[in-house]
Each structure stands twice: as structure tokens, then as C-alpha cells.
Design a protein around this motif. Structure first.
Motif: not given
Length: 254
Positions: A200-206, A224-228, A230-240
Motif C-alpha cells: 500500500l505504501f509503494i502504491d501511494q508513493h509509486g 515485481r518489487l513495485i507490483k508484487n 510480497a513475492h519480491a524475494g531478496k529485493d525486499k531487503y535491497v529496497f529497505a
């Protein structure tokens, strides 16, 4: 930044008109040129820390604090006029010798658009626009046959004011971005934050998120990180990590 209404009120006060007349006499320039010089000097120095509301109240109440600032702004200009004009920026030197070129039409039009946002005073806008359209020599003729010293002095002040305006805008932009990153920090600090909440945060600040991850090779699957999330794998931590890095950069630049 002062509004156009506040500036009109300021330049029609008795104290401003009297000091502009005296400045015109002391510098041997027209009343119009003296008024512009005095206004710029006030905006850049004596009234630099005043808000639009501060100036508006001072004008309405005819406050002594405004009167002495106008007086000493005039004195500052007279003092400066007896010194050799020095150019503070390489950009000023380039602009001073600039002549119009057909190949730069797009850049010129863009700069003219920005003048409307930057300068509330119409005459200053016209002066800067004349430089962009016709170059230095014709502008000096068009505006009361300015001397080279008068032209360079005014150009230096205008460029300095523009630089300060940009810095002010950048500071405001950074503050808003830090607010957004604080929202992200709060989200990450909450142990109950779910992937759906992050999505939701990503969608609000796309647009902002796109700017953070675009062209960064660390993010393997940006779409995938932007649209999904939950299934972004290790990209979640890279993004953080990228968000934390951006926040640190902003804090260090303050």
C-alpha cells in the motif's frame, strides 16, 4: 518568498519611494532602476529572514523596523557602488556575455517560463527575459542605456537571488522527502507491518519509489518489487537498504 501583493505594498510605501529617489540621485540612475536595485537588495539581505506575513504587517503598521532596513539597504547599495563589481559565479560571467542563438530556442523558452515563477517583480522579469532573448548589449540599451557597471551589478544580484531561491526550494523539497521517509521508518519499526501494508505504501508513493530503485543494479526485478512486494524475494531487503541510504544522504546534506 514574498507574494506579488506584498511586494506591491512594499514598493509603494513612503519610506521605499523616498529612499529609491535618493538612491537614484546618488547613483545617477533612473528612478525605475533605483527601485529595482533597492527591492533586490532588501530581498537578498535586509529582509532575507522575514516571511511574507512579517513584511505585510510591517507595511500595514508602518513599523520602524522596516524603515531602518530600507534606509540601510540604500546605504549598502551606495557603498557597493564605489567598489569594483565582481562576479561571484562562473555562470554569471557566461550569462553576461550571452547572445541569443537559434539553436538554443527550446532552452530559452524554458528559462523564460521559469522567470515567471522566480521573479514577482515584472520589470526584473522583463530585464532577465531581454537578456535571454536579445543578449547583453541590446538589453543595456533597452533598459535606460545601462552602463556596464550597472548591468553587471544588477546581473550579480539577480543570479544570487535566483540561486537562493533554488536553495530554498531544494530545502523545502528535502523536508517533504524526509517526512515520507519517516513514514517508511515507522512502517518498518512496527512488528505487525505486513507485506500488504508495504505494498500500500509503494502504491501511494509509486513515482518516488520508482526514482529510488530506477537503474539500480542491486534490484534484480524492479517491476515485481513495485507490483508484487510480497513475492519480491531478496529485493525486499535491497529496497529497505536503499531507502535507509537515501534518508542518510538527506540528513547529511542538511
Amino acid at each position: 518568498m514574498l507574494s506579488e501583493k506584498t511586494i506591491r505594498g512594499l514598493i509603494t510605501t513612503p519610506v521605499f519611494l523616498a529612499n529609491a529617489n535618493q538612491l537614484a540621485y546618488q547613483l545617477h540612475v533612473s528612478h525605475q532602476d533605483a527601485s529595482e536595485e533597492l527591492l533586490l537588495e532588501l530581498l537578498l539581505h535586509r529582509l532575507r529572514t522575514w516571511t511574507n506575513k512579517d513584511v505585510g504587517i510591517a507595511v500595514q503598521r508602518d513599523l520602524a523596523s522596516l524603515k531602518w532596513r530600507v534606509k540601510y539597504a540604500r546605504k549598502d547599495l551606495v557603498r557597493q557602488s564605489h567598489k569594483d563589481a565582481t562576479r561571484e559565479l562562473d555562470k554569471v560571467q557566461m550569462l553576461a556575455g550571452m547572445e541569443p542563438q537559434a539553436s538554443n530556442e527550446a532552452e530559452t523558452l524554458e528559462a523564460l517560463e521559469r522567470l515567471r515563477e522566480l521573479f514577482k517583480n515584472a520589470n526584473t522579469r522583463d530585464w532577465c527575459g531581454s537578456i535571454l532573448r536579445f543578449g547583453q548589449k541590446e538589453t543595456m540599451v533597452r533598459f535606460n542605456n545601462q552602463t556596464r557597471r550597472q548591468f553587471n551589478n544588477k546581473l550579480t544580484k539577480v543570479c544570487k537571488y535566483a540561486r537562493q531561491h533554488r536553495q530554498h526550494n531544494q530545502s523545502s523539497s528535502n523536508a517533504k522527502e524526509l517526512e515520507l521517509l519517516k513514514e517508511w521508518d515507522d512502517l518498518m519499526a512496527d512488528p505487525e507491518t505486513s507485506d500488504d501494508a508495504v505494498q500500500l505504501f509503494i502504491d501511494q508513493h509509486g513515482a518516488y519509489i520508482d526514482n529510488i530503485i530506477i537503474n539500480d543494479p542491486q534490484v534484480a526485478f524492479q517491476g515485481r518489487l513495485i507490483k508484487n512486494f510480497a513475492h519480491a524475494g531478496k529485493d525486499k531487503y535491497v529496497f529497505a537498504n536503499l531507502m535507509a541510504k537515501r534518508e542518510q544522504q538527506l540528513k547529511e546534506s542538511k
